[in-house]
Design a protein around this motif. Structure first.
Motif, PDB file in Angstrom:
ATOM      1  N   GLN A  90     -65.051   1.966 -13.426  1.00 26.02           N
ATOM      2  CA  GLN A  90     -63.378   1.774 -12.293  1.00 26.02           C
ATOM      3  C   GLN A  90     -63.526   0.569 -11.594  1.00 26.02           C
ATOM      4  OE1 GLN A  90     -64.833   5.155  -9.837  1.00 26.02           O
ATOM      5  NE2 GLN A  90     -62.608   5.621  -9.670  1.00 26.02           N
ATOM      6  N   ARG A  91     -62.148   0.714 -11.511  1.00 24.12           N
ATOM      7  CA  ARG A  91     -61.799  -0.296  -9.860  1.00 24.12           C
ATOM      8  C   ARG A  91     -60.796   0.149  -9.751  1.00 24.12           C
ATOM      9  NH1 ARG A  91     -61.625  -6.702  -9.364  1.00 24.12           N
ATOM     10  NH2 ARG A  91     -63.312  -6.750 -10.347  1.00 24.12           N
ATOM     11  N   ARG A 127     -74.726  -6.763  -2.341  1.00 24.94           N
ATOM     12  CA  ARG A 127     -75.061  -7.218  -3.075  1.00 24.94           C
ATOM     13  C   ARG A 127     -75.696  -5.856  -4.067  1.00 24.94           C
ATOM     14  NH1 ARG A 127     -78.683  -9.718  -0.125  1.00 24.94           N
ATOM     15  NH2 ARG A 127     -80.734  -8.413  -0.692  1.00 24.94           N
ATOM     16  N   LEU A 128     -75.416  -5.885  -5.410  1.00 22.90           N
ATOM     17  CA  LEU A 128     -75.881  -4.151  -6.152  1.00 22.90           C
ATOM     18  C   LEU A 128     -77.178  -4.446  -6.462  1.00 22.90           C
ATOM     19  CD1 LEU A 128     -72.092  -3.379  -6.468  1.00 22.90           C
ATOM     20  CD2 LEU A 128     -73.334  -2.673  -4.583  1.00 22.90           C
ATOM     21  N   GLY A 129     -78.325  -4.302  -6.075  1.00 20.99           N
ATOM     22  CA  GLY A 129     -79.430  -4.708  -6.959  1.00 20.99           C
ATOM     23  C   GLY A 129     -79.272  -5.878  -8.226  1.00 20.99           C
ATOM     24  N   ALA A 153     -56.084  -1.812   4.052  1.00 20.09           N
ATOM     25  CA  ALA A 153     -56.602  -1.953   3.456  1.00 20.09           C
ATOM     26  C   ALA A 153     -57.282  -2.244   3.031  1.00 20.09           C
ATOM     27  CB  ALA A 153     -55.019  -2.677   2.949  1.00 20.09           C
ATOM     28  N   VAL A 154     -58.507  -1.908   1.757  1.00 22.32           N
ATOM     29  CA  VAL A 154     -59.462  -2.353   1.311  1.00 22.32           C
ATOM     30  C   VAL A 154     -59.036  -3.507   0.026  1.00 22.32           C
ATOM     31  CG1 VAL A 154     -62.053  -2.329   0.644  1.00 22.32           C
ATOM     32  CG2 VAL A 154     -61.036  -0.716   2.795  1.00 22.32           C
ATOM     33  N   LEU A 155     -59.318  -4.511   0.107  1.00 22.73           N
ATOM     34  CA  LEU A 155     -59.507  -5.049  -1.230  1.00 22.73           C
ATOM     35  C   LEU A 155     -60.702  -5.408  -2.274  1.00 22.73           C
ATOM     36  CD1 LEU A 155     -56.664  -7.825  -0.744  1.00 22.73           C
ATOM     37  CD2 LEU A 155     -56.385  -5.203  -1.066  1.00 22.73           C
ATOM     38  N   VAL A 156     -61.278  -5.046  -3.661  1.00 28.14           N
ATOM     39  CA  VAL A 156     -61.929  -5.404  -4.431  1.00 28.14           C
ATOM     40  C   VAL A 156     -61.774  -6.903  -4.798  1.00 28.14           C
ATOM     41  CG1 VAL A 156     -63.240  -4.995  -6.617  1.00 28.14           C
ATOM     42  CG2 VAL A 156     -62.364  -2.947  -4.834  1.00 28.14           C
ATOM     43  N   GLY A 157     -62.588  -7.438  -4.694  1.00 26.08           N
ATOM     44  CA  GLY A 157     -62.877  -9.309  -4.805  1.00 26.08           C
ATOM     45  C   GLY A 157     -63.316 -10.043  -6.042  1.00 26.08           C
ATOM     46  N   ASP A 158     -63.806 -10.794  -5.668  1.00 29.96           N
ATOM     47  CA  ASP A 158     -64.845 -10.857  -6.821  1.00 29.96           C
ATOM     48  C   ASP A 158     -66.360 -10.114  -6.962  1.00 29.96           C
ATOM     49  OD1 ASP A 158     -63.408 -13.897  -7.266  1.00 29.96           O
ATOM     50  OD2 ASP A 158     -64.848 -15.037  -5.817  1.00 29.96           O
ATOM     51  N   VAL A 175     -70.177  -7.258  -5.127  1.00 32.37           N
ATOM     52  CA  VAL A 175     -68.921  -7.712  -4.957  1.00 32.37           C
ATOM     53  C   VAL A 175     -69.095  -7.616  -3.702  1.00 32.37           C
ATOM     54  CG1 VAL A 175     -69.112  -4.798  -4.914  1.00 32.37           C
ATOM     55  CG2 VAL A 175     -67.567  -5.419  -5.642  1.00 32.37           C
ATOM     56  N   ASP A 176     -67.367  -8.411  -3.527  1.00 30.33           N
ATOM     57  CA  ASP A 176     -66.836  -8.822  -2.887  1.00 30.33           C
ATOM     58  C   ASP A 176     -65.806  -8.056  -2.165  1.00 30.33           C
ATOM     59  OD1 ASP A 176     -67.649 -11.378  -0.879  1.00 30.33           O
ATOM     60  OD2 ASP A 176     -66.729 -12.639  -3.453  1.00 30.33           O
TER      61      ASP A 176
END
Length: 210
Positions: free
Chosen positions: A162-163, A131-133, A146-151, A138-139
């Motif tokens: 940026q992503r 949670r970003l306030g 590896a690190v993946l950016v989900g929903d 972001v998941d």
């Protein structure tokens, strides 16, 4: 100095943290990120000095004096300790710790612009979406090295700037402009010693009100 009226929801801070009112130990579960990294006055006429609650880390109180910034007090919440403190006319920087969670609170003032920043490091991060306030969530998914950016779910007014996903590292940037203020979130997730480590950075800046 009277206590400033807090915002209802600033941005999910300056500052980045969790509900960590008690000290954490190695066996304790990772804390959840804060509902709001930093709250302050209504901010419709610019940024002001005074008392700013920083998530559940505590309160920082500062003054804008003729010679620059003055730290009145940093009041840590139970379970948090100040481990380092640097104060100058242009910048205040305070490092705090609770168990394995580290937080840095910074206040900067230059050319009439007041900026508050909260950096936090989670190692390991809390389970589930980060949670970003009030900005959203972001998941972050670890897939081997590896690190993946989900929903990514964003509140009204926020947008992605940026992503990126690289070998062992992922970054996400968010931004919101409102009433002459600029708010940003930066999330940096990486694999370290086989586990996921997440650093967050929240900033809010604007013209300082008299």
């Amino acid at each position: 100095m009277s206590r400033l009226r807090p915002l209802a929801t600033v941005a999910g801070t300056v500052l980045v943290a969790a509900t960590v009112l008690g000290a954490c130990t190695a066996s304790d579960p990772a804390p959840d990120p804060p509902s709001d990294p930093v709250t302050g006055p209504e901010l419709v006429e610019g940024m002001r000095d005074g008392v700013w609650p920083v998530a559940d880390v505590g309160d920082i109180e500062f003054r804008l004096a003729p010679r620059g910034l003055e730290l009145v007090a940093m009041r840590p919440a139970p379970g948090w300790q100040v481990v380092d403190e640097e104060v100058g006319p242009d910048e205040i920087e305070i490092d705090l710790r609770s168990g394995d969670v580290r937080t840095t609170v910074e206040v900067g003032y230059q050319s009439g612009i007041l900026e508050i920043e909260v950096d936090q490091l989670f190692d390991p991060p809390p389970a589930g979406p980060l949670r970003l306030g009030g900005a959203g969530s972001v998941d972050l998914v670890q897939d081997g090295e590896a690190v993946l950016v989900g929903d990514v779910e964003l509140a009204d007014g926020w947008r992605e700037t940026q992503r990126s996903e690289n070998a062992g590292d992922a970054e996400l940037g968010l931004r919101r402009n409102r009433s002459g203020l600029v708010e940003t979130w930066e999330v940096d997730a990486r694999v370290d010693d086989g586990g996921l480590e997440v650093a967050t950075d929240y900033e809010i800046q604007g013209l300082a009100s008299p």
